[in-house]
Scaffold this motif. Structure first.
Motif, short mmCIF file in Angstrom:
data_model
loop_
_atom_site.label_atom_id
_atom_site.label_comp_id
_atom_site.label_asym_id
_atom_site.label_seq_id
_atom_site.Cartn_x
_atom_site.Cartn_y
_atom_site.Cartn_z
N ALA A 83 0.84 -1.21 0.00
CA ALA A 83 0.00 0.00 0.00
C ALA A 83 0.87 1.25 0.00
O ALA A 83 0.56 2.23 -0.71
N PHE A 84 1.96 1.27 0.75
CA PHE A 84 2.87 2.41 0.76
C PHE A 84 3.41 2.68 -0.64
O PHE A 84 3.44 3.82 -1.10
N LEU A 85 3.85 1.61 -1.31
CA LEU A 85 4.44 1.77 -2.65
C LEU A 85 3.41 2.28 -3.65
O LEU A 85 3.71 3.13 -4.49
N VAL A 86 2.20 1.75 -3.58
CA VAL A 86 1.14 2.19 -4.50
C VAL A 86 0.83 3.66 -4.28
O VAL A 86 0.71 4.44 -5.24
N VAL A 87 0.69 4.05 -3.02
CA VAL A 87 0.41 5.46 -2.72
C VAL A 87 1.54 6.35 -3.21
O VAL A 87 1.29 7.43 -3.79
N ASP A 88 2.77 5.91 -3.03
CA ASP A 88 3.93 6.70 -3.47
C ASP A 88 3.91 6.89 -4.98
O ASP A 88 4.17 7.98 -5.49
N VAL A 89 3.60 5.81 -5.70
CA VAL A 89 3.55 5.90 -7.16
C VAL A 89 2.43 6.83 -7.62
O VAL A 89 2.61 7.68 -8.51
N LEU A 90 1.26 6.69 -7.00
CA LEU A 90 0.12 7.53 -7.38
C LEU A 90 0.39 9.00 -7.10
O LEU A 90 0.06 9.88 -7.93
N LEU A 91 0.99 9.28 -5.94
CA LEU A 91 1.32 10.67 -5.63
C LEU A 91 2.36 11.22 -6.61
O LEU A 91 2.30 12.39 -7.00
#
Length: 434
Positions: free
Chosen positions: A417-425
């Motif tokens: 979830a951290f990685l996905v959020v980082d990519v989306l941001l």
């Protein structure tokens, strides 16, 4: 003249990668770690406090003579308890009370009602609900549930598992950052210094805490079974186990399972070498079955022997000395996590570790607040640091993350979830800039 070499692009990439991971984990998981540390500190302080709060139930004038254990049980039964008699814990020392334990409808899992009896006079001094194999009293039970699941039952266990899963990762990531910074700067921040001092304790609490978790705990149990680290169990029937094989000449008569038999059972257990102060005598599950008598001392030297008694004879024995090393380490680790292994020094160490974790989390949030983008100080580490690191090392790190995520599922899910959020941001920022 000596010059200091500038850090390489690769080392900067590695530092940036760990910095972003440490940042995300610290900001998002920090509250869970903070709550776990606060409740853990409170739990470590309770044993002496409980002795004071519940002194009326726990302490009585010491007497030279004691009533037979069966008479003490009769005194507890005379109070007409609502539940069924399941076990007895004789007074561990002069001046202490005997606990007569009952199962009762409406109590939670691992809870029993204890009727406290003066072993010298048979006077009942009170009754309380006790919890777990340690028989902790209501105050510590409340703090235990608060620490374990925020008193929310099984859903609340996710909080403690998330905290235990990430505590070790955050601590090790912080160590990498502290070492890399120490090489190029003489300025040591309190956040990092405290983190280094409590590193070993944090790793220990993380590893032992996972043994109680809902999902990682199952994998821990499976791993222990695979490597032969499971805790052996006492055989309750037959000729016995280990030292309990008394040969074919003994034909134990059926146990009645009644309270009047408890004196004979207690004597047989003492004769078999169960000499710990803390003893629990469990009634047979059904008439004709064996009684179980177990040492319940949690300190060192460990006293965890158990015997099965039937018809006045010991028909099964289990000795702590015969446990596999892994089972002993597991027992010692859990007892140390609970502050019971070394007595009050164990409590002091847990108190220092817990306070260190609290201070580290609070100082970490202070650093984040001062360095947030709107504060005007510094700038965040840019995304995409993993692209600059050596490909082989990134693959190895990713494989390690997959294994860790499988073993501790909440760690893996939250990391993803951290990685996905980082990519989306990152994509949103790029679109806004274009």
């Amino acid at each position: 003249m000596t010059t200091t070499a500038a850090p390489s692009r690769t080392s900067f990439a590695w530092r940036g990668l760990f910095l972003r991971l440490h940042f995300y984990a610290g900001v998002l998981v920090g509250p869970f770690i903070l709550i776990a540390a606060l409740t853990g500190v409170l739990y470590a302080l309770t044993p002496q406090l409980e002795s004071w709060i519940y002194s009326d139930q726990l302490r009585v004038p010491a007497t030279a003579q004691q009533l037979p254990l069966s008479k003490q049980v009769d005194a507890a039964l005379a109070t007409s308890p609502q539940g069924s008699l399941v076990a007895v814990r004789p007074a561990p020392e002069p001046g202490a009370t005997t606990r007569v334990l009952f199962s009762e409808k409406g109590l939670g899992e691992s809870e029993r009602r204890a009727v406290f009896v003066d072993p010298g006079t048979g006077r009942v001094t009170g009754d309380l609900v006790v919890y777990g194999s340690s028989g902790v009293l209501p105050l510590r039970t409340t703090l235990d549930h608060l620490h374990r699941n925020l008193m929310l039952g099984e859903p609340g266990r996710l909080y403690s598992e998330l905290a235990a899963s990430w505590l070790g990762v955050v601590a090790l990531g912080g160590l990498v950052l502290w070492v890399s910074r120490a090489r190029k700067s003489k300025r040591i921040r309190a956040h990092g210094l405290i983190g280094v001092w409590v590193l070993a304790g944090a790793l220990f609490l993380s590893a032992t805490g996972l043994t109680w978790s809902a999902y990682a705990g199952e994998n821990v149990a499976m791993l222990r079974t695979a490597v032969g680290w499971s805790t052996p169990t006492l055989k309750m029937s037959g000729a016995g186990e280990g030292h309990g094989d008394h040969g074919p000449d003994i034909s134990p008569s059926p146990s009645t399972g009644g309270p009047g038999e408890i004196d004979e059972v207690f004597g047989a257990a003492r004769g078999a070498g169960l000499d710990a102060k803390g003893i629990e005598i469990s009634l047979p599950a059904e008439a004709g079955s064996a009684w179980k008598v177990a040492e319940i001392e949690k300190g060192l030297p460990s006293q965890g022997d158990a015997v099965a008694v039937q018809g006045g004879n010991v028909v099964g024995e289990l000795r702590f000395d015969d446990f596999p090393l892994g089972a002993k380490l597991t027992r010692w680790g859990i007892d140390a996590h609970m502050g019971m292994l070394f007595g009050w020094p164990n409590q002091v160490v847990l108190l220092l570790i817990g306070c260190g974790l609290i201070a580290s989390v609070v100082l970490g949030y202070r650093m984040w607040w001062k360095r947030r983008p709107t504060s005007g100080f510094g700038r965040p580490t840019p995304r995409g640091q993993w692209r600059k690191a050596p490909r082989g090392a990134v693959i190895g790190l990713g494989a390690g993350a997959l294994v860790a995520g499988w073993f501790a599922p909440l760690l893996g899910i939250s990391l993803l979830a951290f990685l996905v959020v980082d990519v989306l941001l990152g994509r949103r920022t790029e679109k806004a800039a274009s």
